[in-house]
Design a protein around this motif. Structure first.
Motif, PDB file in Angstrom:
ATOM      1  N   LEU A   3       0.828  -1.208   0.000  1.00 45.27           N
ATOM      2  CA  LEU A   3       0.000   0.000   0.000  1.00 45.27           C
ATOM      3  C   LEU A   3       0.865   1.263   0.000  1.00 45.27           C
ATOM      4  O   LEU A   3       0.535   2.248  -0.673  1.00 45.27           O
ATOM      5  N   ALA A   4       1.968   1.243   0.742  1.00 46.26           N
ATOM      6  CA  ALA A   4       2.864   2.407   0.747  1.00 46.26           C
ATOM      7  C   ALA A   4       3.440   2.649  -0.640  1.00 46.26           C
ATOM      8  O   ALA A   4       3.576   3.800  -1.079  1.00 46.26           O
TER       9      ALA A   4
ATOM     10  N   VAL B 193       0.899   4.451  -2.785  1.00 46.34           N
ATOM     11  CA  VAL B 193       0.827   5.879  -2.437  1.00 46.34           C
ATOM     12  C   VAL B 193       1.978   6.643  -3.083  1.00 46.34           C
ATOM     13  O   VAL B 193       1.798   7.737  -3.642  1.00 46.34           O
TER      14      VAL B 193
ATOM     15  N   ALA C  28       1.768   9.727  -5.784  1.00 48.19           N
ATOM     16  CA  ALA C  28       2.418  11.005  -5.469  1.00 48.19           C
ATOM     17  C   ALA C  28       3.439  11.371  -6.541  1.00 48.19           C
ATOM     18  O   ALA C  28       3.558  12.539  -6.945  1.00 48.19           O
TER      19      ALA C  28
ATOM     20  N   GLY D  22      -1.888   4.258  -9.105  1.00 50.78           N
ATOM     21  CA  GLY D  22      -1.769   4.263  -7.656  1.00 50.78           C
ATOM     22  C   GLY D  22      -3.124   4.243  -6.971  1.00 50.78           C
ATOM     23  O   GLY D  22      -3.355   3.464  -6.029  1.00 50.78           O
ATOM     24  N   VAL D  23      -4.042   5.085  -7.432  1.00 51.21           N
ATOM     25  CA  VAL D  23      -5.373   5.153  -6.823  1.00 51.21           C
ATOM     26  C   VAL D  23      -6.129   3.851  -7.046  1.00 51.21           C
ATOM     27  O   VAL D  23      -6.795   3.326  -6.133  1.00 51.21           O
TER      28      VAL D  23
ATOM     29  N   LEU E 101      -4.790   1.137  -4.727  1.00 52.82           N
ATOM     30  CA  LEU E 101      -5.269   1.332  -3.361  1.00 52.82           C
ATOM     31  C   LEU E 101      -6.729   0.911  -3.226  1.00 52.82           C
ATOM     32  O   LEU E 101      -7.115   0.229  -2.267  1.00 52.82           O
TER      33      LEU E 101
END
Length: 406
Positions: A81-82, A85, A89, A181-182, A185
């Motif tokens: 998960l990191a 993110v 970003a 990324g989204v 997640l």
């Protein structure tokens, strides 16, 4: 209880793992069509702009074993998960960049973020208790899924990048990471099994010196030979992946869309072979067949020139699809079997580092072979190196007794 819900839950977990793993291969090649526009808009030379490619390779090569070690110690869900993110970003940072330095930082961040996905995904798959509880497919099936998506996106990257640059400009290639990324997640938060509580994390095992665990490799010669096969295989794969389209466009006069279509033969053959390679418990046979395909591809590069018939031109990526499909998934399955039980994340990260070492060796080979522009002679040099590497892989694989044990 009926088995059907468990099977659905298994697919629910494998899908986000595959989506997360897509970001690394697609970013490694999607940037290529954008480099000229980036150099022009930010006022740097094309040679300087190539640093964006190297930035991600280096960051990924260093980040893969680190992410693997963090997965082993802290838990794969947190690391996965990191990483998602960081990818999102980095996409925002790159899309808004107004200087080359900021764009360079975005590419480093992309390399670190995408490096987290594959080692942590393999650590999730390796957890046999969770696999039984969640109804996951067999590990080989999950490995096939991860490898297939990686192969397809690796080759589709230049095509996607070219279309995005043509339609929306180079910033769109960074916005893709926001979406990836989204999406990762959104798919992962409710699907990935929870890690151990923070209070029980064995922080004492998080020794920075064990990230590049030379002792683990030294104690495990079969694993060391597998890493060497990774380096050799991907030196050839990346040399063809980046070098052959240049020759098609600069020597044969193919438009970018046509050269991309020819290269789809490589990913298509590779993807089909991945589906079969992971089903066999034996690994030596697929590795030998892949090396033979590489040898045939190298020989084809020695005879292909500006006057070659189109079927021969298309045959080249077809032949190199054999090692890309067979050797990639089979070597990864071998790492899965040879890695220490408590160190799979670290071992998998090191295998990806070996892959990017091959990528960097490939860029050096192309620089020496092509110089300022692709030529028939330069392509022949690439072919000779590919053939020599294939011979080395054949000897290394045929004499490896650990592979004979299956």
């Amino acid at each position: 209880m009926p088995r059907q819900p468990a099977e659905r839950l298994g697919h629910r977990l494998v899908v986000p793992l595959c989506v997360g793993a897509v970001a690394n291969p697609v970013n490694s090649t999607m940037i290529a069509p954008a480099l000229t526009s980036i150099a022009r808009d930010l006022g740097v030379g094309v040679g300087v702009a190539l640093g964006l490619v190297t930035a991600m390779y280096v960051a990924s090569a260093l980040g893969q074993p680190l992410a693997g070690r963090l997965s082993d110690v802290m838990g794969p869900r947190r690391v996965f998960l990191a990483g998602a993110v960081l990818v999102a970003a980095a996409g925002v940072l790159g899309a808004l960049a107004t200087s080359f330095g900021v764009l360079f930082a975005a590419r480093v961040l992309v390399g670190l973020g995408t490096a987290a996905a594959y080692p942590s995904a393999l650590t999730v798959i390796r957890d046999r208790d969770r696999a039984r509880a969640l109804g996951l497919p067999e590990p080989a099936g999950a490995l096939r899924a991860l490898s297939t998506t990686s192969l397809l996106t690796l080759t589709l990257g230049p095509v996607v990048g070219g279309l995005l640059v043509q339609w929306s400009g180079w910033r769109a290639t960074f916005l893709v990471n926001v979406a990836l990324g989204v999406l990762t997640l959104a798919l992962s938060v409710g699907a990935l099994p929870r890690d151990r509580p923070w209070s029980t994390v064995p922080w004492g095992r998080l020794d920075p010196l064990t990230v590049l665990d030379v002792r683990m490799i030294a104690r495990n010669p079969p694993l060391a030979r597998t890493y060497l096969r990774f380096v050799l295989t991907f030196t050839v794969i990346y040399a063809v992946l980046f070098g052959y389209p240049q020759w098609l466009e600069q020597v044969r006069g193919f438009p970018p869309a046509a050269s991309g279509a020819v290269m789809l033969a490589l990913s298509g053959v590779g993807a089909v072979l991945v589906l079969g390679a992971g089903r066999s418990r034996g690994v030596r046979g697929p590795l030998l067949v892949g090396a033979v395909g590489m040898l045939a591809g190298g020989a084809a590069l020695l005879v292909v020139d500006a006057t070659a018939a189109l079927p021969l031109v298309v045959l080249v990526p077809v032949l190199f699809g054999l090692p890309q499909g067979l050797n990639s998934v089979t070597n990864q399955l071998t790492v899965y079997r040879q890695a220490p039980e408590e160190g799979l994340g670290t071992a998998t990260g090191l295998s990806r580092t070996a892959q990017y070492v091959g990528a960097m060796l490939a860029t050096g080979l192309l620089a020496l072979a092509y110089g300022e522009q692709a030529t028939d002679g330069g392509l022949a040099v690439v072919g000779a190196v590919c053939a020599a590497v294939a011979v080395g892989l054949l000897v290394l694989t045929a004499t490896d007794r650990a592979l004979r044990r299956g």
